[in-house]
Design an enzyme around this catalytic site. Structure first.
Site, PDB file in Angstrom:
ATOM      1  N   SER A  72       0.794  -1.228   0.000  1.00  0.00           N
ATOM      2  CA  SER A  72       0.000   0.000   0.000  1.00  0.00           C
ATOM      3  C   SER A  72       0.825   1.276   0.000  1.00  0.00           C
ATOM      4  CB  SER A  72      -0.962   0.015   1.194  1.00  0.00           C
ATOM      5  OG  SER A  72      -2.049  -0.845   0.954  1.00  0.00           O
ATOM      6  N   LYS A 106       0.118   3.702  -2.794  1.00  0.00           N
ATOM      7  CA  LYS A 106      -0.869   4.785  -2.767  1.00  0.00           C
ATOM      8  C   LYS A 106      -0.231   6.160  -2.584  1.00  0.00           C
ATOM      9  CE  LYS A 106      -4.649   1.859  -1.135  1.00  0.00           C
ATOM     10  NZ  LYS A 106      -3.987   0.582  -0.809  1.00  0.00           N
ATOM     11  N   SER A 134      -6.555   3.484   3.681  1.00  0.00           N
ATOM     12  CA  SER A 134      -5.805   2.790   2.625  1.00  0.00           C
ATOM     13  C   SER A 134      -6.757   1.999   1.746  1.00  0.00           C
ATOM     14  CB  SER A 134      -4.736   1.870   3.221  1.00  0.00           C
ATOM     15  OG  SER A 134      -3.816   1.456   2.231  1.00  0.00           O
TER      16      SER A 134
END
Length: 428
Positions: free
Chosen positions: A61, A64, A121
Site C-alpha cells: 500500500s 498509494k 488505505s
C-alpha cells in the site's frame, strides 16, 4: 585426485546449474520478510542509514503514495478541485479490502478519496482516483511509472494504483524515500493530509492505520502497507527542531515490531543530524540498533524469493460497509492469508455483540461490552460495521483487534455474563 572426463563434465554441469539458480534469484524481488531500511535527511537528501537499500520488493500500500502524488499534481494544475467528484466503476467497487465499500455508480469527492487513501488505505478509492485521472487503471499505472522515473526512482515499476499483489510491481526503500521527499517538497500544502487521524465518511468515523504517527514525537505521516509477499512496510516522516527525516522499512514481521523499529531508526537519524549528518552505510546489516538482529538474521537466512499471489483475493460484495478503525496494537501475522492487503494486521479478529437499526445503540452495546471485558480489550477498538441502505440498514456492534484466542476468550467471558457474543474471523 584425478577426475575422469565424465566426472569433470558433471562438476561443470553442477556448477552451471548452481550459477543459474543464483542469477535467477538475484533477478527477483526480495522474498517476504526480507529486511530493508533507509533514513534520509529530508532537506539535503543525504542518507543517514541504509540496509539493503536497493533490494527490490513489493511496495504494497505504499503504492498509494504515488497515487496521491498524481492526484496532488492534478489539483495543483487546476484540472481538478477537492470538491470534484469521480464516479465509481464496477472495477473499482470490486477491489479487495481494505476498502470503503463504494458501489458502482457512486460519486465521491476528490478530498474524500484523499482522506480514504491516507487513513483507510482503501483500494476501491485508489482505483476511483486512478480512473478519474487516467481513464483506466492500467493507463494510470503507466503514468505512475513515468512519474517515478522522472523523480529518479530507477528501480520502481507500478502496475496498479492500490498495491494489490502483482508480480511486476516492485520498488526499493531508496526509491520510496525519494518519493516521500519529493512529495513533501513539491506538495507541502497537501502533505498535511497524511497527518489526518480520523475522518467521517457516510456518517462513519474512520481512523488512521498509521499508529506510529500517533505515538512518535514529531511524526506527521506518511503511509503503511502490507501484503503477504512484502511483509509490513512503512514510510515515516518526522520533524524536530526544524529538521526533518524520512524513514522507510520493508519486510517487518508484524506491524508492531515494524513501528518500534522505525522509531529507533528515526531516533538514529535525528542523532546523526545533530552530529552533522552521516555517510551511507553500504548494505549495512544492523547499524548497531538492538532490535535489528532478528530482522537481519531472517534476511541472511533467505534462500528464495516469495511471490505474491498472481491474483487478488476474491472481492467482497460491493456494499457500504467496513468503516473500520484499526486495532491500537498489532495482532499476530497470518502466513496463510496471502491475499490480505492494506494496512491492518491480517489476523485481526473481532467479536460481534449485537446488530441494530441505528448507529448509537450499536456503539453503546460495543462500549458496554468493552467495559465488561476490561483488560481483554486493551489492544482492541470499537468497530461499527454498517450494511444495507435505508430501512434495511444494519449496524453490527463489533470490537476488533483480537487474535483468535483472545476473541474466543472475550466471548466466553461475555457469555458467562449473559451477553450475546460471537467471534468474527477476518478471512471469513
Amino acid at each position: 585426485m584425478h577426475l575422469s572426463r565424465t566426472g569433470f563434465l558433471n562438476r561443470i554441469r553442477l556448477f552451471a546449474v548452481a550459477l543459474a539458480a543464483v542469477l535467477a534469484l538475484s533477478a527477483q524481488p526480495a522474498e517476504a520478510g526480507r529486511y530493508a531500511s533507509i533514513v534520509i535527511d529530508a532537506e539535503s537528501g543525504s542518507v543517514l542509514h541504509a540496509a539493503n537499500p536497493d533490494a527490490k520488493s513489493y511496495p504494497a500500500s505504499l503504492t498509494k503514495v504515488m497515487t496521491l502524488f498524481l492526484l496532488f499534481d492534478e489539483l495543483d494544475s487546476g484540472r481538478i478541485r477537492l470538491d470534484t467528484k469521480f464516479t465509481t466503476s464496477a472495477h473499482a467497487a470490486a477491489q479487495s479490502p481494505s476498502k470503503l465499500g463504494l458501489e458502482p455508480g457512486e460519486k465521491i469527492s476528490v478530498e474524500s478519496l484523499v482522506l480514504a487513501l491516507v487513513t483507510k488505505s482503501a483500494n476501491d478509492a485508489a482505483v476511483v482516483a486512478a480512473e478519474g485521472i487516467g481513464g483506466t487503471e492500467a493507463h494510470f499505472a503507466q503514468m505512475m511509472t513515468r512519474k517515478a522515473q522522472a523523480l529518479g526512482m530507477r528501480s520502481t515499476v507500478y502496475r496498479n494504483a492500490s498495491g494489490l499483489p502483482d508480480l511486476s510491481q516492485v520498488s526499493t526503500v531508496r526509491d520510496q524515500a525519494l518519493l516521500g521527499r519529493a512529495l513533501i517538497r513539491q506538495h507541502p500544502g497537501y502533505y498535511k493530509y497524511f497527518s489526518t487521524r480520523q475522518f467521517v465518511y457516510d456518517g462513519q468515523p474512520i481512523n488512521t492505520h498509521n499508529r506510529l504517527m500517533l505515538r512518535y514525537n514529531g511524526a506527521d505521516g506518511i503511509k503503511t502497507g502490507y501484503i503477504h509477499a512484502s511483509g509490513f512496510n512503512l514510510i515515516s516522516s518526522a520533524k524536530r527542531d526544524g529538521q526533518r527525516v524520512i524513514g522507510v522499512v520493508f519486510g517487518g514481521s508484524t506491524a508492531a515490531s515494524r513501528d518500534k523499529h522505525m522509531g529507533q531508526l528515526l531516533d538514529k537519524g535525528f542523532a546523526r543530524l545533530r552530529k552533522g549528518g552521516g555517510v551511507e552505510m553500504a548494505e549495512a546489516g544492523h547499524d548497531d540498533l538492538p532490535d535489528l538482529d532478528e530482522l537481519v538474521a531472517a534476511a541472511q537466512a533467505a534462500k528464495a524469493p516469495a511471490k505474491p499471489s498472481a491474483k487478488a483475493a476474491k472481492p467482497a460484495p460491493a456494499k457500504k460497509v467496513a468503516m473500520r478503525a484499526p486495532a491500537r496494537a498489532a495482532a499476530a501475522d497470518d502466513d496463510d492469508d496471502e491475499d490480505a492487503v492494506g494496512d491492518a494486521d491480517p489476523a485481526s479478529w473481532a467479536i460481534q455483540v449485537g446488530a441494530f437499526g441505528e448507529y448509537r445503540p450499536a456503539h453503546k452495546a460495543a462500549s458496554d461490552a468493552a467495559k465488561k471485558l476490561g483488560g481483554l480489550v486493551s489492544k482492541a477498538s470499537i468497530d461499527i460495521d454498517k450494511t444495507g441502505k435505508g430501512a434495511k440498514t444494519v449496524y453490527r456492534a463489533r470490537i476488533s483487534g483480537f487474535t483468535e484466542d483472545q476473541a474466543r476468550a472475550a466471548c466466553k467471558r461475555l457469555g458467562k455474563a449473559g451477553k450475546a457474543c460471537k467471534p468474527v474471523n477476518p478471512n471469513a
